[in-house]
Scaffold this motif. Structure first.
Motif, PDB file in Angstrom:
ATOM      1  N   THR A 241      83.563  83.882 -23.493  1.00 41.17           N
ATOM      2  CA  THR A 241      83.121  83.640 -24.870  1.00 41.17           C
ATOM      3  C   THR A 241      81.644  83.251 -24.819  1.00 41.17           C
ATOM      4  O   THR A 241      81.264  82.348 -24.073  1.00 41.17           O
ATOM      5  N   GLY A 256      79.570  91.470 -35.152  1.00 43.30           N
ATOM      6  CA  GLY A 256      80.987  91.394 -35.544  1.00 43.30           C
ATOM      7  C   GLY A 256      81.934  91.203 -34.370  1.00 43.30           C
ATOM      8  O   GLY A 256      83.146  91.180 -34.571  1.00 43.30           O
ATOM      9  N   VAL A 257      81.416  91.071 -33.151  1.00 40.59           N
ATOM     10  CA  VAL A 257      82.311  90.846 -31.997  1.00 40.59           C
ATOM     11  C   VAL A 257      82.809  89.406 -32.078  1.00 40.59           C
ATOM     12  O   VAL A 257      82.003  88.465 -32.167  1.00 40.59           O
ATOM     13  N   THR A 258      84.121  89.217 -32.046  1.00 37.82           N
ATOM     14  CA  THR A 258      84.665  87.881 -32.344  1.00 37.82           C
ATOM     15  C   THR A 258      84.302  86.850 -31.270  1.00 37.82           C
ATOM     16  O   THR A 258      84.105  85.681 -31.577  1.00 37.82           O
ATOM     17  N   GLN A 259      84.226  87.265 -30.019  1.00 44.12           N
ATOM     18  CA  GLN A 259      83.952  86.267 -28.967  1.00 44.12           C
ATOM     19  C   GLN A 259      82.465  86.015 -28.753  1.00 44.12           C
ATOM     20  O   GLN A 259      82.076  85.390 -27.770  1.00 44.12           O
ATOM     21  N   ARG A 261      78.798  84.639 -30.612  1.00 46.73           N
ATOM     22  CA  ARG A 261      78.121  84.000 -31.741  1.00 46.73           C
ATOM     23  C   ARG A 261      76.635  84.153 -31.486  1.00 46.73           C
ATOM     24  O   ARG A 261      76.160  83.866 -30.371  1.00 46.73           O
TER      25      ARG A 261
END
Ligand code: SAM
Length: 368
Positions: A241, A256-259, A261
């Motif tokens: 992450t 837009g990749v969830t892991q 920020r």
């Protein structure tokens, strides 16, 4: 009597002075006096210990820890082979026979040339010689089947079309590639220089076990100076992450990749909300500022591992690196933090070196 009397060091062309300074300093610390030569932009350094018979043991010691600026090291015998264009194999076999008596049978034959303009042009000659020389060695019983993990290699260094050095290197003393030039399978998906640099750093600086346990799902990383996102993408692919810190945009496919920020902030001011496993730092800044930042993260307990680049100045690059190393280790030692720090100039590094800091016994971990 060991025919190897000198050490040959492959390095990045333009870094002969640094390689030589480092080599001389390490040998001196081990009580070995000697003389060295390092022609400008040749891509090599040759070190001759004043005392005979120490080259082989010096070779092992110089791998542990490895020299920063050396891509690959070998012990070579005295003089050089002159290679008449009509028959280059016979003089090489004659020299390898002497080496085989002390160090053979060998487990491999490597033929290389320095990474200079002249050296790169010798690659076809090296390939042409390899098969014939290997067959000759096998016929004479100087090459045995290899298990790839241990043993001694015979090496030939082509300095020109008519001149070569011969010597040996030891498998397993360090992870090494012929001439120190890596062959990397990953990252096929993002073959930028930055991604290749990170892959090389991970292969060279981490053990396979460390890599498997530190770069996997459940691990967390902050990537300072992350744009356009080559490193972040590789970390995400391993399941890590990632918090990517950079004022610049990341590549569109990372949106837009969830892991992941993306934090648009100055990497020197950013503080993690919670401690993370890794700090990665590829910001272009003065090396002393970068080590101060790395020290602050380690002192604050914000990371356990830090992988970072130091862009070296044009002058006194070796001296600057030593100052940075001393500052970082000095600050951590004074704070009672156990750590291990390594630097290497990677093949994919240009005017820079890559550092890995492992925090072994750290302070209590808390967010910034
Ligand atoms: N590692 C990246 C990759 O794999 O794509 C490449 C990084 S690039 C060499 C350096 C980046 O550092 C640039 O995107 C630049 O915007 C960023 N940078 C430089 N100084 C910075 C700072 N003070 N804070 C945040 N980012 C910084």
């Amino acid at each position: 009597m060991d025919p190897c009397t000198r050490l040959f060091v492959y390095c990045r062309p333009g870094f002969e002075k640094e390689t030589r300074s480092e080599m001389d300093a390490r040998a001196a610390r081990m009580g070995v006096a000697g003389s060295s030569e390092a022609p400008e932009r040749s891509g090599w350094v040759l070190f001759a210990p004043a005392m005979p018979g120490v080259s082989r043991s010096l070779l092992s010691k110089l791998h542990n820890p490895p020299l920063v600026f050396a891509r690959h090291l070998l012990a070579v015998d005295a003089g050089g082979a002159s290679l008449p264009p009509g028959d280059r194999i016979a003089p090489l076999l004659m020299r390898i026979e002497r080496l085989a008596k002390t160090h053979g049978p060998f487990v491999a034959l490597w033929i290389g040339a320095p990474d200079s303009e002249e050296g790169r042009a010798l690659a076809p000659l090296g390939r042409a010689l390899h098969g014939r020389l290997e067959a000759g060695m096998r016929e004479r019983g100087w090459l045995m089947e290899l298990n790839g993990k241990e043993g001694v290699r015979a090496e030939v260094v082509l300095l020109s079309g008519t001149e070569a050095l011969t010597g040996i290197s030891v498998v397993g003393e360090a992870l090494s590639w012929p001439m120190g030039i890596p062959r990397l399978r990953r990252p096929a998906s993002s073959p930028s220089r930055a991604a290749l640099k990170l892959e090389e750093a991970l292969v060279l600086l981490l053990t396979p076990q460390e890599r498997a346990s530190w770069l996997c799902a459940g691990r967390t990383a902050v990537d300072l100076g992350a744009a356009p996102g080559g490193w972040s993408r590789m970390l995400l692919a391993d399941g890590v992450t990632v918090t990517a810190v950079d004022r610049a945009d990341l590549a569109p496919e990372l949106r837009g990749v969830t892991q992941l920020r993306h934090v648009r902030e100055d990497g020197f001011r950013y503080r993690p909300v919670k401690p993370v496993d890794w700090l990665f730092c590829d910001m272009v800044e003065q090396p002393r500022r970068i080590v101060e930042l790395i020290a602050n993260w380690a002192l604050s307990g914000w990371c356990r591992m830090a992988l970072f680049n130091l862009k070296l100045p044009m002058k006194k690059r070796f001296e600057e690196l030593e100052i940075c190393r001393e500052r970082l280790t000095g600050v951590l030692r004074a704070a009672g933090i156990g750590s291990r720090l390594e630097f290497r100039q990677l093949y994919h590094d240009r005017e820079e070196v890559t550092g890995l800091l492992r925090v072994l016994k750290g302070p209590r971990r808390r967010g910034g």
